[in-house]
Design an enzyme around this catalytic site. Structure first.
Site, PDB file in Angstrom:
ATOM      1  N   HIS A  27      -1.509  -7.714   2.930  1.00  0.00           N
ATOM      2  CA  HIS A  27      -1.355  -8.277   4.281  1.00  0.00           C
ATOM      3  C   HIS A  27      -2.676  -7.741   5.323  1.00  0.00           C
ATOM      4  O   HIS A  27      -2.729  -8.419   6.271  1.00  0.00           O
ATOM      5  CB  HIS A  27      -0.237  -7.883   5.033  1.00  0.00           C
ATOM      6  CG  HIS A  27      -0.127  -6.392   5.482  1.00  0.00           C
ATOM      7  ND1 HIS A  27       0.174  -6.089   6.766  1.00  0.00           N
ATOM      8  CD2 HIS A  27       0.334  -5.320   4.578  1.00  0.00           C
ATOM      9  CE1 HIS A  27       0.345  -4.762   6.691  1.00  0.00           C
ATOM     10  NE2 HIS A  27       0.389  -4.274   5.399  1.00  0.00           N
ATOM     11  N   CYS A  61       1.111   1.890  12.643  1.00  0.00           N
ATOM     12  CA  CYS A  61       2.302   1.963  11.826  1.00  0.00           C
ATOM     13  C   CYS A  61       3.131   3.206  12.475  1.00  0.00           C
ATOM     14  O   CYS A  61       4.202   3.323  12.328  1.00  0.00           O
ATOM     15  CB  CYS A  61       1.826   2.835  10.457  1.00  0.00           C
ATOM     16  SG  CYS A  61       1.074   1.398   9.768  1.00  0.00           S
ATOM     17  N   GLY A  97       0.782  -1.055  -0.156  1.00  0.00           N
ATOM     18  CA  GLY A  97      -0.040   0.218   0.030  1.00  0.00           C
ATOM     19  C   GLY A  97       0.923   1.440  -0.084  1.00  0.00           C
ATOM     20  O   GLY A  97       0.456   2.367  -0.706  1.00  0.00           O
ATOM     21  N   THR A  98       1.880   1.234   0.760  1.00  0.00           N
ATOM     22  CA  THR A  98       2.737   2.360   0.794  1.00  0.00           C
ATOM     23  C   THR A  98       3.390   2.724  -0.500  1.00  0.00           C
ATOM     24  O   THR A  98       3.409   3.788  -0.738  1.00  0.00           O
ATOM     25  CB  THR A  98       4.106   2.227   1.668  1.00  0.00           C
ATOM     26  OG1 THR A  98       3.304   1.941   3.046  1.00  0.00           O
ATOM     27  CG2 THR A  98       5.157   3.384   1.908  1.00  0.00           C
ATOM     28  N   THR A 111      11.645  -7.411 -11.334  1.00  0.00           N
ATOM     29  CA  THR A 111      11.131  -8.534 -11.490  1.00  0.00           C
ATOM     30  C   THR A 111       9.930  -8.861 -10.698  1.00  0.00           C
ATOM     31  O   THR A 111      10.076  -8.590  -9.295  1.00  0.00           O
ATOM     32  CB  THR A 111      11.913  -9.745 -11.193  1.00  0.00           C
ATOM     33  OG1 THR A 111      13.265  -9.617 -12.312  1.00  0.00           O
ATOM     34  CG2 THR A 111      11.774 -11.163 -11.572  1.00  0.00           C
TER      35      THR A 111
HETATM   36  N1  PLP Z   1      -2.950   2.961   3.913  1.00  0.00           N
HETATM   37  C1  PLP Z   1      -3.515   2.703   5.051  1.00  0.00           C
HETATM   38  C2  PLP Z   1      -4.725   3.245   5.269  1.00  0.00           C
HETATM   39  C3  PLP Z   1      -2.933   1.737   5.893  1.00  0.00           C
HETATM   40  O1  PLP Z   1      -3.571   1.405   7.112  1.00  0.00           O
HETATM   41  C4  PLP Z   1      -1.795   1.132   5.639  1.00  0.00           C
HETATM   42  C5  PLP Z   1      -1.020   0.063   6.657  1.00  0.00           C
HETATM   43  O2  PLP Z   1      -1.374   0.350   7.783  1.00  0.00           O
HETATM   44  C6  PLP Z   1      -1.105   1.462   4.523  1.00  0.00           C
HETATM   45  C7  PLP Z   1      -1.840   2.334   3.588  1.00  0.00           C
HETATM   46  C8  PLP Z   1       0.166   1.048   3.921  1.00  0.00           C
HETATM   47  O3  PLP Z   1       0.022  -0.289   3.424  1.00  0.00           O
HETATM   48  P1  PLP Z   1       1.426  -1.380   3.532  1.00  0.00           P
HETATM   49  O4  PLP Z   1       1.501  -1.840   4.936  1.00  0.00           O
HETATM   50  O5  PLP Z   1       0.917  -2.470   2.579  1.00  0.00           O
HETATM   51  O6  PLP Z   1       2.521  -0.526   2.956  1.00  0.00           O
END
Ligand code: PLP
Length: 385
Positions: A199, A321, A71-72, A235
């Site tokens: 995840h 996080c 997601g990041t 890759t």
């Molecule tokens: N966006 C939101 C709302 C999240 O809660 C998170 C992770 O906690 C992320 C993005 C980041 O995703 P990733 O952990 O796959 O980088």
């Protein structure tokens, strides 16, 4: 001693079926998808099928799916990738976005973009007046999450799309927390870009995707070979991509029933929290059915989380996080929650295997811990505060 994992917004266990789908791609089917021989073609086929599945789950076309490392990365690609193709202008982000939207927004501000945060109300939803006011000025891009990771509050992204598109602005949404917990459809929402992560939905860590409208020009952030149509070089992580697709399939199965079950368990929890003196954030808003973010005024959240951990219950304080930092949550601050209350925030995020017995056990342990903490001089304040 009973114990339970109540931190599913932080991460989830990889589902057995998801793991089984992934395993062959670590060993027997280890080909590089760019290779022409049969090993390569086998891996390529797996990625193609995964792309079809992810697209089907999200109501998108497979050509719109770009696999990322999570997601990041997808959020970074959305903001930087969309902004790089536009003249520096104005970017709107909700004040409660995840740091992986906030930080790219700050980076764009350093490149000359005018970044404006969209206010939320005390209930944690977008302040409609502020949205109209913000869009009264020329705007190129807006990023608003579908569901907040801390409070679980759902934001009206469809309304943002309607208003922003009228003004010619593109809209990105971070659907990382919404997927698997409420219905998510790229097409129906009408957004230009959407982020998901593996995840949070019983898939592996380190994989996600950005879904982008085909008509939109995106600047890649990672360049090299022509992977992912030149939009994300490197890759492909074949096992993880296969796992993400299997997790997406799982997320859409039986969603309505799962939501009802999760919702009734969360309500059971909150019925028990109230008599203990909890303030529940975003309580009056539509929320993810698995999430409850609350505080006991005068009780430090970090201390309570550690005590609950000792007693066998895994919950989060503030945002997972950013745990380790003692700052009050920016989400709660944006909602106007007093620092004294915000620093007590504890988040329970339920998952598919949690039971009513676990919730009841948790409430008992919580009541006992609160009893201890309220009697400790220096830690407890009066509940009347
Ligand atoms: N966006 C939101 C709302 C999240 O809660 C998170 C992770 O906690 C992320 C993005 C980041 O995703 P990733 O952990 O796959 O980088």
């Amino acid at each position: 001693m009973s114990s339970a994992y109540f931190d599913h917004n932080a991460t989830t266990a990889v589902d057995d079926g998801v793991l089984a789908a992934m395993l062959p791609y670590f060993h027997d089917r280890y080909g590089n998808p760019s290779s022409r021989h049969r090993y390569g073609r086998e891996a390529r086929r797996a990625i193609d099928e995964a792309r079809e599945q992810v697209a089907a789950t999200l109501g998108a076309a497979s050509a719109q799916v770009i696999f990322t490392s999570g997601g990041t990365e997808a959020n970074n690609l959305a903001l930087h990738g969309l902004a790089s193709r536009l003249q520096p202008s104005r970017l709107l982000v909700s004040a409660i976005e995840h740091p992986c939207v906030m930080q790219p927004a700050l980076a764009l501000a350093r490149k000359g973009w005018g970044v404006r945060q969209l206010a939320v109300t005390a209930d944690g939803v977008l302040d409609a007046e502020d949205l109209y006011a913000a869009l009264a000025e020329p705007t190129a891009l807006a990023s608003v999450m579908l569901a907040n990771n801390e409070t679980g509050v759902l934001l009206d992204v469809a309304q943002v799309v309607e208003e922003a598109h009228q003004k010619g602005a593109l809209v990105h949404t971070d659907a990382v927390q919404a997927l698997g917990k409420v219905a998510v459809c790229f097409d129906t929402l009408g957004v230009d870009a959407m982020t998901i992560s593996g995840h949070k939905i019983h898939g592996p860590k380190g994989v996600g995707a950005l879904i982008v409208d085909k008509r939109i020009d995106l600047q890649p952030m990672i360049t090299g070979g022509g992977h992912e149509k030149g939009l994300r070089a490197g890759t492909e992580n074949v096992p993880a991509i296969v796992g993400l697709a299997a997790a997406c399939r799982l997320a859409e199965q039986d969603l309505a029933r799962k939501l009802l079950e999760r919702g009734s368990l969360r309500d059971r929890l909150e019925r028990g929290l109230k008599p203990l003196g909890a303030v529940i954030f975003g309580e009056r808003s539509e929320r993810l059915p698995n999430t409850s973010d609350f505080a006991f005024p005068g009780i430090d959240g970090e201390t309570l989380v550690m005590a609950l951990d000792q007693a066998g219950y895994a919950v989060a304080s503030g945002a997972a996080c950013s745990s380790g930092s003692s700052e009050a949550s920016h989400v709660l601050q944006a909602m106007g929650v007093a620092w004294e209350t915000a620093r007590g925030a504890v988040r329970v995020s339920l998952g598919r295997d949690n039971t009513a017995q676990e919730v009841d056990g948790f409430l008992q342990v919580l009541a006992a811990e609160l009893g201890h903490l309220r009697n400790l001089p220096g830690i407890a304040f009066s509940l009347a505060e």
